[in-house]
Design a protein around this motif. Structure first.
Motif, PDB file in Angstrom:
ATOM      1  N   UNK A  75       0.818  -1.041   0.000  1.00  0.00           N
ATOM      2  CA  UNK A  75       0.138   0.041  -0.015  1.00  0.00           C
ATOM      3  C   UNK A  75       0.980   1.251   0.017  1.00  0.00           C
ATOM      4  N   UNK A  76       0.614   2.191  -0.845  1.00  0.00           N
ATOM      5  CA  UNK A  76       0.931   3.650  -0.752  1.00  0.00           C
ATOM      6  C   UNK A  76      -0.047   4.697  -0.217  1.00  0.00           C
ATOM      7  N   UNK A  77       0.403   5.425   0.632  1.00  0.00           N
ATOM      8  CA  UNK A  77      -0.376   6.282   1.312  1.00  0.00           C
ATOM      9  C   UNK A  77       0.057   7.680   1.189  1.00  0.00           C
ATOM     10  N   UNK A  78      -0.673   8.921   1.036  1.00  0.00           N
ATOM     11  CA  UNK A  78      -0.185  10.230   1.026  1.00  0.00           C
ATOM     12  C   UNK A  78      -0.963  11.030   1.838  1.00  0.00           C
ATOM     13  N   UNK A  79      -0.406  11.684   2.831  1.00  0.00           N
ATOM     14  CA  UNK A  79      -1.214  12.710   3.400  1.00  0.00           C
ATOM     15  C   UNK A  79      -1.692  13.915   2.380  1.00  0.00           C
ATOM     16  N   UNK A  80      -3.011  14.236   2.486  1.00  0.00           N
ATOM     17  CA  UNK A  80      -3.603  15.413   1.532  1.00  0.00           C
ATOM     18  C   UNK A  80      -4.295  16.469   2.399  1.00  0.00           C
ATOM     19  N   UNK A  81      -4.173  17.823   1.929  1.00  0.00           N
ATOM     20  CA  UNK A  81      -5.040  18.619   2.247  1.00  0.00           C
ATOM     21  C   UNK A  81      -6.420  18.334   1.791  1.00  0.00           C
ATOM     22  N   UNK A  82      -7.465  18.315   2.847  1.00  0.00           N
ATOM     23  CA  UNK A  82      -8.700  17.893   2.540  1.00  0.00           C
ATOM     24  C   UNK A  82      -9.390  18.055   1.138  1.00  0.00           C
ATOM     25  N   UNK A  96      10.911   0.073  17.931  1.00  0.00           N
ATOM     26  CA  UNK A  96      11.875   0.439  18.545  1.00  0.00           C
ATOM     27  C   UNK A  96      12.888   1.170  18.023  1.00  0.00           C
ATOM     28  N   UNK A  97      13.132   0.712  16.779  1.00  0.00           N
ATOM     29  CA  UNK A  97      14.304   0.821  15.879  1.00  0.00           C
ATOM     30  C   UNK A  97      13.785   2.179  15.169  1.00  0.00           C
ATOM     31  N   UNK A  98      12.611   2.299  14.622  1.00  0.00           N
ATOM     32  CA  UNK A  98      12.390   3.300  13.543  1.00  0.00           C
ATOM     33  C   UNK A  98      11.139   4.278  14.067  1.00  0.00           C
ATOM     34  N   UNK A  99      10.582   3.872  15.249  1.00  0.00           N
ATOM     35  CA  UNK A  99       9.173   4.725  15.571  1.00  0.00           C
ATOM     36  C   UNK A  99       8.382   4.307  14.501  1.00  0.00           C
ATOM     37  N   UNK A 100       7.391   5.252  14.417  1.00  0.00           N
ATOM     38  CA  UNK A 100       5.921   5.176  13.599  1.00  0.00           C
ATOM     39  C   UNK A 100       6.406   5.627  12.015  1.00  0.00           C
ATOM     40  N   UNK A 101       6.904   4.845  11.244  1.00  0.00           N
ATOM     41  CA  UNK A 101       7.323   5.385   9.828  1.00  0.00           C
ATOM     42  C   UNK A 101       6.236   6.060   9.163  1.00  0.00           C
ATOM     43  N   UNK A 102       4.853   5.879   9.468  1.00  0.00           N
ATOM     44  CA  UNK A 102       3.885   6.708   8.927  1.00  0.00           C
ATOM     45  C   UNK A 102       3.050   7.696   9.844  1.00  0.00           C
ATOM     46  N   UNK A 103       3.978   8.118  10.816  1.00  0.00           N
ATOM     47  CA  UNK A 103       3.380   9.196  11.717  1.00  0.00           C
ATOM     48  C   UNK A 103       2.978  10.577  10.789  1.00  0.00           C
ATOM     49  N   UNK A 104       3.733  10.850   9.654  1.00  0.00           N
ATOM     50  CA  UNK A 104       3.395  12.107   9.143  1.00  0.00           C
ATOM     51  C   UNK A 104       2.084  12.038   8.433  1.00  0.00           C
ATOM     52  N   UNK A 105       1.097  10.795   8.310  1.00  0.00           N
ATOM     53  CA  UNK A 105      -0.011  10.834   7.699  1.00  0.00           C
ATOM     54  C   UNK A 105      -1.072  11.501   8.638  1.00  0.00           C
ATOM     55  N   UNK A 106      -0.638  11.721  10.155  1.00  0.00           N
ATOM     56  CA  UNK A 106      -1.713  12.274  10.943  1.00  0.00           C
ATOM     57  C   UNK A 106      -1.217  13.543  11.497  1.00  0.00           C
ATOM     58  N   UNK A 107      -0.310  14.104  10.514  1.00  0.00           N
ATOM     59  CA  UNK A 107       0.319  15.378  11.118  1.00  0.00           C
ATOM     60  C   UNK A 107       0.096  16.154  10.014  1.00  0.00           C
ATOM     61  N   UNK A 108      -1.022  17.232  10.201  1.00  0.00           N
ATOM     62  CA  UNK A 108      -1.532  18.010   9.272  1.00  0.00           C
ATOM     63  C   UNK A 108      -0.480  18.979   8.498  1.00  0.00           C
ATOM     64  N   UNK A 109       0.510  19.093   9.148  1.00  0.00           N
ATOM     65  CA  UNK A 109       1.608  20.036   8.493  1.00  0.00           C
ATOM     66  C   UNK A 109       2.241  19.523   7.387  1.00  0.00           C
ATOM     67  N   UNK A 110       2.297  17.981   7.120  1.00  0.00           N
ATOM     68  CA  UNK A 110       2.886  17.301   5.933  1.00  0.00           C
ATOM     69  C   UNK A 110       1.572  17.047   4.866  1.00  0.00           C
ATOM     70  N   UNK A 111       0.423  17.719   5.034  1.00  0.00           N
ATOM     71  CA  UNK A 111      -0.680  17.354   3.935  1.00  0.00           C
ATOM     72  C   UNK A 111      -0.431  18.300   2.812  1.00  0.00           C
ATOM     73  N   UNK A 112      -0.601  18.084   1.742  1.00  0.00           N
ATOM     74  CA  UNK A 112      -0.495  18.722   0.396  1.00  0.00           C
ATOM     75  C   UNK A 112      -1.675  18.622  -0.314  1.00  0.00           C
ATOM     76  N   UNK A 113      -1.810  19.761  -1.182  1.00  0.00           N
ATOM     77  CA  UNK A 113      -2.984  19.521  -1.910  1.00  0.00           C
ATOM     78  C   UNK A 113      -2.710  18.670  -3.134  1.00  0.00           C
ATOM     79  N   UNK A 114      -4.070  18.349  -3.681  1.00  0.00           N
ATOM     80  CA  UNK A 114      -3.862  17.496  -5.011  1.00  0.00           C
ATOM     81  C   UNK A 114      -3.582  18.800  -6.429  1.00  0.00           C
TER      82      UNK A 114
END
Length: 292
Positions: free
Chosen positions: A171-178, A273-291
């Motif tokens: 799966x590939x996921x991208x954070x989006x501006x709503x 333990x090694x990486x933390x959450x590699x997908x934490x940016x998905x729920x950080x609105x500062x990383x969301x970008x518009x289509x």
């Protein structure tokens, strides 16, 4: 029947010695996995109506998909009426805290969520591509398609985060501006068609099963408002206790054998333990970008 306390909530856990997976993994081990990963799983579930694939007798037993609130749901678990098509509503469970995650996990489930939150139904804040290999293609070929999509999305200003599906693919996921889910769906379909044209013989964008052998199907349909996707860190109802596990792009680049990306409930805690959450940016609105 064991009773445990999780963040002040008393939970009754059932059948802890029951074998869930053919390799001997018990329900107690399943619950232990969800307990130790709940804090990382939770942000990927909060405010998203849950759809649950239940497999209480293991992946070889009865499996059933439910969206309605299960019988016996405690009154402290958040539930919401969520509008659906044709004026209907469905009463969903929301996992808003760690005790709720553990309570749902006691039902033996896969966690599935939409690409939108309960307060904005049909307004996507994530874009998703499900890369599904048709034998003899494997996740190795999915990694090649994923790299193409990563670069193409980057050209449009979007950052893609990979994870195993926990099944055969990625799966590939991208954070989006709503954005309206219909627009996200159109964009995802356009990229899938473009990838199929650029990667002939490797990728396809149509669902026609007779065309899938040896190719990677780029399933863009999960961007539709009515669809859901397996959440990061959920266990899957597969022959092994595999987890839909976030990956580094280095792991995607290096993948040379399907076994390289088979990750189970035993590996994931150490990865956190090694990486933390590699997908934490998905729920950080500062990383969301518009289509585009």
């Amino acid at each position: 029947m064991p009773v445990v306390e999780v963040e002040g909530r008393r939970l009754q856990l059932t059948n802890l010695d029951k074998i869930i997976y053919p390799d001997g993994t018990t329900k107690g081990e399943v619950l232990h996995y969800y307990a130790v990963t709940a804090a990382v799983l939770l942000p990927h579930l909060v405010d998203r109506p849950l759809s649950l694939l239940r497999f209480p007798d293991g992946p070889e037993g009865e499996r059933f998909f439910t969206k309605n609130v299960p019988p016996g749901t405690p009154d402290w678990v958040t539930v919401r009426d969520v509008p659906r098509s044709k004026g209907r509503t469905i009463r969903h469970v929301l996992a808003q805290d760690v005790p709720s995650v553990v309570w749902v996990a006691n039902l033996v489930v896969e966690f599935h969520v939409p690409q939108w939150t309960v307060d904005a139904p049909g307004v996507a804040d994530r874009l998703v591509f499900d890369l599904d290999p048709g034998a003899p293609a494997t996740v190795v070929e999915c990694c090649e398609v994923a790299r193409w999509l990563r670069d193409r999305l980057a050209a449009d200003g979007l950052t893609a985060y990979p994870k195993t599906s926990g099944s055969k693919g990625l799966h590939l996921l991208c954070p989006l501006s709503p954005v309206d889910s219909a627009r996200a769906s159109r964009y995802a379909r356009g990229l899938a068609v473009e990838a199929a044209a650029e990667l002939p013989g490797l990728a396809i964008s149509e669902m026609a099963r007779h065309r899938r052998p040896g190719r990677v199907f780029i399933d863009h349909s999960q961007n539709a408002a009515a669809k859901t996707t397996a959440a990061p860190y959920t266990l899957r109802a597969r022959p092994e206790p595999t987890v839909s596990t976030p990956l580094t792009w280095d792991e995607v680049e290096r993948c040379a054998d399907p076994g390289d990306l088979v990750l189970t409930l035993r590996e994931v805690p150490d990865r956190l333990t090694d990486h933390g959450d590699l997908m934490a940016d998905l729920h950080d609105p500062t990383h969301a970008r518009p289509l585009p």
